[in-house]
Design a protein around this motif. Structure first.
Motif, mmCIF file in Angstrom:
data_model
loop_
_atom_site.group_PDB
_atom_site.id
_atom_site.type_symbol
_atom_site.label_atom_id
_atom_site.label_comp_id
_atom_site.label_asym_id
_atom_site.label_seq_id
_atom_site.Cartn_x
_atom_site.Cartn_y
_atom_site.Cartn_z
ATOM 1 N N CYS A 1 -3.844 -2.978 10.954
ATOM 2 C CA CYS A 1 -5.185 -3.463 11.303
ATOM 3 C C CYS A 1 -5.196 -4.979 11.452
ATOM 4 C CB CYS A 1 -6.190 -3.037 10.235
ATOM 5 S SG CYS A 1 -6.483 -1.263 10.169
ATOM 6 N N SER A 2 -4.474 -5.666 10.572
ATOM 7 C CA SER A 2 -4.407 -7.119 10.646
ATOM 8 C C SER A 2 -3.741 -7.564 11.936
ATOM 9 C CB SER A 2 -3.630 -7.663 9.442
ATOM 10 O OG SER A 2 -3.481 -9.053 9.522
ATOM 11 N N ALA A 3 -2.663 -6.868 12.312
ATOM 12 C CA ALA A 3 -1.965 -7.198 13.555
ATOM 13 C C ALA A 3 -2.856 -6.954 14.762
ATOM 14 C CB ALA A 3 -0.681 -6.374 13.658
ATOM 15 N N LEU A 4 -3.623 -5.854 14.723
ATOM 16 C CA LEU A 4 -4.539 -5.553 15.823
ATOM 17 C C LEU A 4 -5.608 -6.627 15.951
ATOM 18 C CD1 LEU A 4 -5.098 -1.703 15.352
ATOM 19 C CD2 LEU A 4 -3.920 -2.807 17.247
ATOM 20 N N THR A 5 -6.131 -7.065 14.797
ATOM 21 C CA THR A 5 -7.188 -8.074 14.802
ATOM 22 C C THR A 5 -6.695 -9.381 15.406
ATOM 23 O OG1 THR A 5 -8.179 -7.084 12.828
ATOM 24 C CG2 THR A 5 -8.813 -9.338 13.341
ATOM 25 N N LYS A 6 -5.443 -9.756 15.107
ATOM 26 C CA LYS A 6 -4.905 -11.011 15.616
ATOM 27 C C LYS A 6 -4.607 -10.930 17.113
ATOM 28 C CE LYS A 6 -2.808 -12.429 11.222
ATOM 29 N NZ LYS A 6 -1.534 -12.654 10.500
ATOM 30 N N ALA A 7 -4.070 -9.792 17.552
ATOM 31 C CA ALA A 7 -3.630 -9.672 18.945
ATOM 32 C C ALA A 7 -4.769 -9.382 19.919
ATOM 33 C CB ALA A 7 -2.572 -8.575 19.048
ATOM 34 N N PHE A 8 -5.778 -8.645 19.458
ATOM 35 C CA PHE A 8 -6.858 -8.217 20.337
ATOM 36 C C PHE A 8 -8.026 -9.200 20.266
ATOM 37 C CE2 PHE A 8 -10.633 -5.653 21.315
ATOM 38 C CZ PHE A 8 -10.223 -5.055 22.496
ATOM 39 N N PRO A 9 -8.686 -9.560 21.364
ATOM 40 C CA PRO A 9 -8.525 -9.030 22.730
ATOM 41 C C PRO A 9 -7.613 -9.848 23.634
ATOM 42 C CG PRO A 9 -10.525 -10.311 22.640
ATOM 43 C CD PRO A 9 -9.879 -10.432 21.272
ATOM 44 N N HIS A 10 -6.765 -10.718 23.048
ATOM 45 C CA HIS A 10 -5.890 -11.554 23.868
ATOM 46 C C HIS A 10 -4.897 -10.708 24.677
ATOM 47 C CE1 HIS A 10 -7.646 -14.739 21.526
ATOM 48 N NE2 HIS A 10 -7.157 -14.244 20.407
ATOM 49 N N ASN A 11 -4.592 -9.512 24.192
ATOM 50 C CA ASN A 11 -3.655 -8.628 24.901
ATOM 51 C C ASN A 11 -4.382 -7.576 25.733
ATOM 52 O OD1 ASN A 11 -4.695 -7.168 22.786
ATOM 53 N ND2 ASN A 11 -2.734 -6.341 22.083
ATOM 54 N N LEU A 12 -5.621 -7.850 26.104
ATOM 55 C CA LEU A 12 -6.421 -6.860 26.837
ATOM 56 C C LEU A 12 -5.780 -6.484 28.170
ATOM 57 C CD1 LEU A 12 -9.032 -5.229 26.630
ATOM 58 C CD2 LEU A 12 -10.226 -7.106 27.758
ATOM 59 N N ALA B 1 -5.199 -2.790 29.983
ATOM 60 C CA ALA B 1 -5.635 -2.524 31.360
ATOM 61 C C ALA B 1 -4.495 -1.976 32.206
ATOM 62 C CB ALA B 1 -6.194 -3.802 31.978
ATOM 63 N N GLU B 2 -3.305 -2.524 32.006
ATOM 64 C CA GLU B 2 -2.148 -2.050 32.781
ATOM 65 C C GLU B 2 -1.773 -0.627 32.403
ATOM 66 O OE1 GLU B 2 0.740 -1.871 35.547
ATOM 67 O OE2 GLU B 2 -0.764 -3.446 35.318
ATOM 68 N N TYR B 3 -1.784 -0.318 31.106
ATOM 69 C CA TYR B 3 -1.474 1.045 30.656
ATOM 70 C C TYR B 3 -2.532 2.032 31.140
ATOM 71 C CZ TYR B 3 2.211 -0.703 27.541
ATOM 72 O OH TYR B 3 3.342 -1.277 27.039
ATOM 73 N N THR B 4 -3.797 1.582 31.185
ATOM 74 C CA THR B 4 -4.869 2.445 31.699
ATOM 75 C C THR B 4 -4.645 2.734 33.181
ATOM 76 O OG1 THR B 4 -6.462 1.529 30.114
ATOM 77 C CG2 THR B 4 -7.366 2.639 32.052
ATOM 78 N N ILE C 1 -0.569 3.209 24.950
ATOM 79 C CA ILE C 1 -1.719 2.581 24.299
ATOM 80 C C ILE C 1 -1.693 2.887 22.798
ATOM 81 C CG2 ILE C 1 -4.249 2.678 24.080
ATOM 82 C CD1 ILE C 1 -4.353 3.015 27.134
ATOM 83 N N CYS C 2 -1.365 4.127 22.450
ATOM 84 C CA CYS C 2 -1.254 4.484 21.023
ATOM 85 C C CYS C 2 -0.105 3.723 20.368
ATOM 86 C CB CYS C 2 -1.044 5.989 20.885
ATOM 87 S SG CYS C 2 -2.472 6.979 21.381
ATOM 88 N N ASP C 3 1.025 3.594 21.078
ATOM 89 C CA ASP C 3 2.152 2.818 20.550
ATOM 90 C C ASP C 3 1.747 1.366 20.333
ATOM 91 O OD1 ASP C 3 3.736 5.060 20.631
ATOM 92 O OD2 ASP C 3 4.731 4.540 22.523
ATOM 93 N N LEU C 4 0.984 0.806 21.265
ATOM 94 C CA LEU C 4 0.512 -0.575 21.149
ATOM 95 C C LEU C 4 -0.360 -0.753 19.909
ATOM 96 C CD1 LEU C 4 0.458 -3.366 22.563
ATOM 97 C CD2 LEU C 4 -1.554 -2.578 23.818
ATOM 98 N N ASN C 5 -1.122 0.291 19.568
ATOM 99 C CA ASN C 5 -1.983 0.252 18.378
ATOM 100 C C ASN C 5 -1.249 0.637 17.105
ATOM 101 O OD1 ASN C 5 -4.125 -0.497 20.002
ATOM 102 N ND2 ASN C 5 -4.925 1.577 20.217
ATOM 103 N N GLY C 6 0.023 1.025 17.241
ATOM 104 C CA GLY C 6 0.808 1.372 16.060
ATOM 105 C C GLY C 6 0.458 2.711 15.453
ATOM 106 N N VAL C 7 -0.055 3.645 16.279
ATOM 107 C CA VAL C 7 -0.420 4.974 15.784
ATOM 108 C C VAL C 7 0.249 6.032 16.655
ATOM 109 C CG1 VAL C 7 -2.631 4.182 14.896
ATOM 110 C CG2 VAL C 7 -2.510 5.122 17.203
ATOM 111 N N ILE D 1 -8.894 1.297 25.225
ATOM 112 C CA ILE D 1 -8.409 0.491 24.103
ATOM 113 C C ILE D 1 -7.797 1.357 23.005
ATOM 114 C CG2 ILE D 1 -9.087 -1.174 22.323
ATOM 115 C CD1 ILE D 1 -11.394 -2.012 24.174
ATOM 116 N N ALA D 2 -8.385 2.510 22.738
ATOM 117 C CA ALA D 2 -7.880 3.376 21.666
ATOM 118 C C ALA D 2 -8.296 4.818 21.938
ATOM 119 C CB ALA D 2 -8.392 2.922 20.297
#
Length: 338
Positions: free
Chosen positions: A130-141, A145-148, A156-162, A187-188
């Motif tokens: 969660c901490s990593a997500l908070t730091k990276a998002f939304p700078h990695n938006l 968008a590319e994965y979408t 996208i799930c791999d990017l979120n670590g789940v 996003i998720a």
């Protein structure tokens, strides 16, 4: 992105990723397991769900197995035959034993680095994610968008670590991109049980498994009919959302979306996905609010107050640029707007 560690067994292969393992069943054992309730062709298990790894060595005349024990399930030693029919176990021959030993050793090493989870509803590992997500998002938006754009929901799930837990929503995922708006990024993703609505599919009853999607524009909920291509779509725009909260049990989690007048509940979601949904949703809500405030301040700064306009008109009148009647008419109109 770090490559997974792979071991190939008799009934399945195992992929060890950063935060989860994936068990991919071979074609023969897929057919066997279709007779049970679990009909997925693979099983994703987040490392935080693993309590223990049981291992039975193989020899020249007998196969061995590796069995991933989830929290809250039996830790008993099973037979090789039972392992062949178990969704969280993989049978292997002696020639493949070393690759499975490597996976067992690596998992146990990672589990030792995780503190005791029994006294907390949210693990330190999950908090780290969660901490990593908070730091990276939304700078990695742009990555989302590319994965979408390429419909790479697993990435996208791999990017979120789940793990990519698509049990019960595979049909919905196929059609997801058809219902996204232009420039709308996913996003998720998770899935869970929601109550039947007035426009639910006719064949549905009671609680349904819905695909839950967090995008840059809204929350989306998709539920496909069993016997047709009909799909229910529900949306909640971000401007309607007051807050998003989540809770985690032993294996599953719940998500609550507060709309002020009511709360939308999604129950029995895969435990590891609810934190990413909650954290990213609230971070995006904050981002949208900050953007709206900046836009409002910019508009305000660009606007001229009625009093300032009257002063400018008075200057134009004194310079003879407008007549007295024109000045009085414009002044009256501005004063009426106060």
């Amino acid at each position: 992105m770090q490559q997974p560690i792979i071991a190939k067994g008799v009934n399945a292969s195992v992929e060890l990723h950063i935060n989860f393992i994936r068990i991919l069943r071979t074609e023969f054992f897929k057919n066997i397991l279709r007779t049970s309730q679990r009909t997925l062709n693979y099983e994703d298990i987040h490392l935080t769900e693993i309590a223990n790894v049981n291992f039975k060595s193989a020899n020249a005349i007998r196969n061995g197995y590796i069995h991933f024990i989830r929290h809250g399930t039996s830790d008993r030693q099973i037979s090789v035959m039972e392992a062949a029919n178990c969704s969280t176990a993989v049978v292997f021959m002696c020639t493949r034993q070393n690759s499975f030993l490597a996976i067992k050793s690596e998992i146990e090493s990672r589990l030792k680095e995780m503190p005791d989870r029994s006294s907390s509803s949210s693990t330190d590992s999950e908090l780290s994610i969660c901490s990593a997500l908070t730091k990276a998002f939304p700078h990695n938006l742009s990555i989302y968008a590319e994965y979408t754009k390429t419909k790479n929901w697993k990435a996208i799930c791999d990017l979120n670590g789940v793990p990519f837990a698509n049990f019960g929503t595979r049909k919905e995922l196929i059609f997801l991109s058809d219902y996204l708006e232009a420039d709308e990024a996913v996003i998720a993703i998770t899935s869970g049980l929601m109550k039947q609505t007035r426009n639910s599919n006719f064949s549905d009853a009671g609680l349904n498994t819905w695909l839950v999607v967090l995008t840059t524009d809204r929350f989306m909920f998709l539920d496909a009919a069993l016997l047709s291509k009909s799909i229910d779509i529900q949306s909640i725009r971000h401007e309607w959302v007051q807050a998003v909260s989540f809770s985690q049990g032993l294996l599953l989690g719940n998500i609550s979306i507060d709309l002020g007048s009511r709360v939308v509940e999604i129950a029995n979601c895969p435990k590891s996905t609810v934190a990413s949904i909650g954290v990213l949703a609230n971070k995006w809500q904050k981002e949208l609010k900050e953007r709206a405030e900046k836009s409002s301040k910019l508009k305000t700064s660009n606007q001229i107050s009625p009093l300032e306009s009257i002063e400018r008109l008075a200057k134009l009148h004194s310079e003879g640029m407008i007549t007295k009647d024109e000045f009085q008419a414009a002044k009256a109109k501005l004063l009426s707007s106060l």
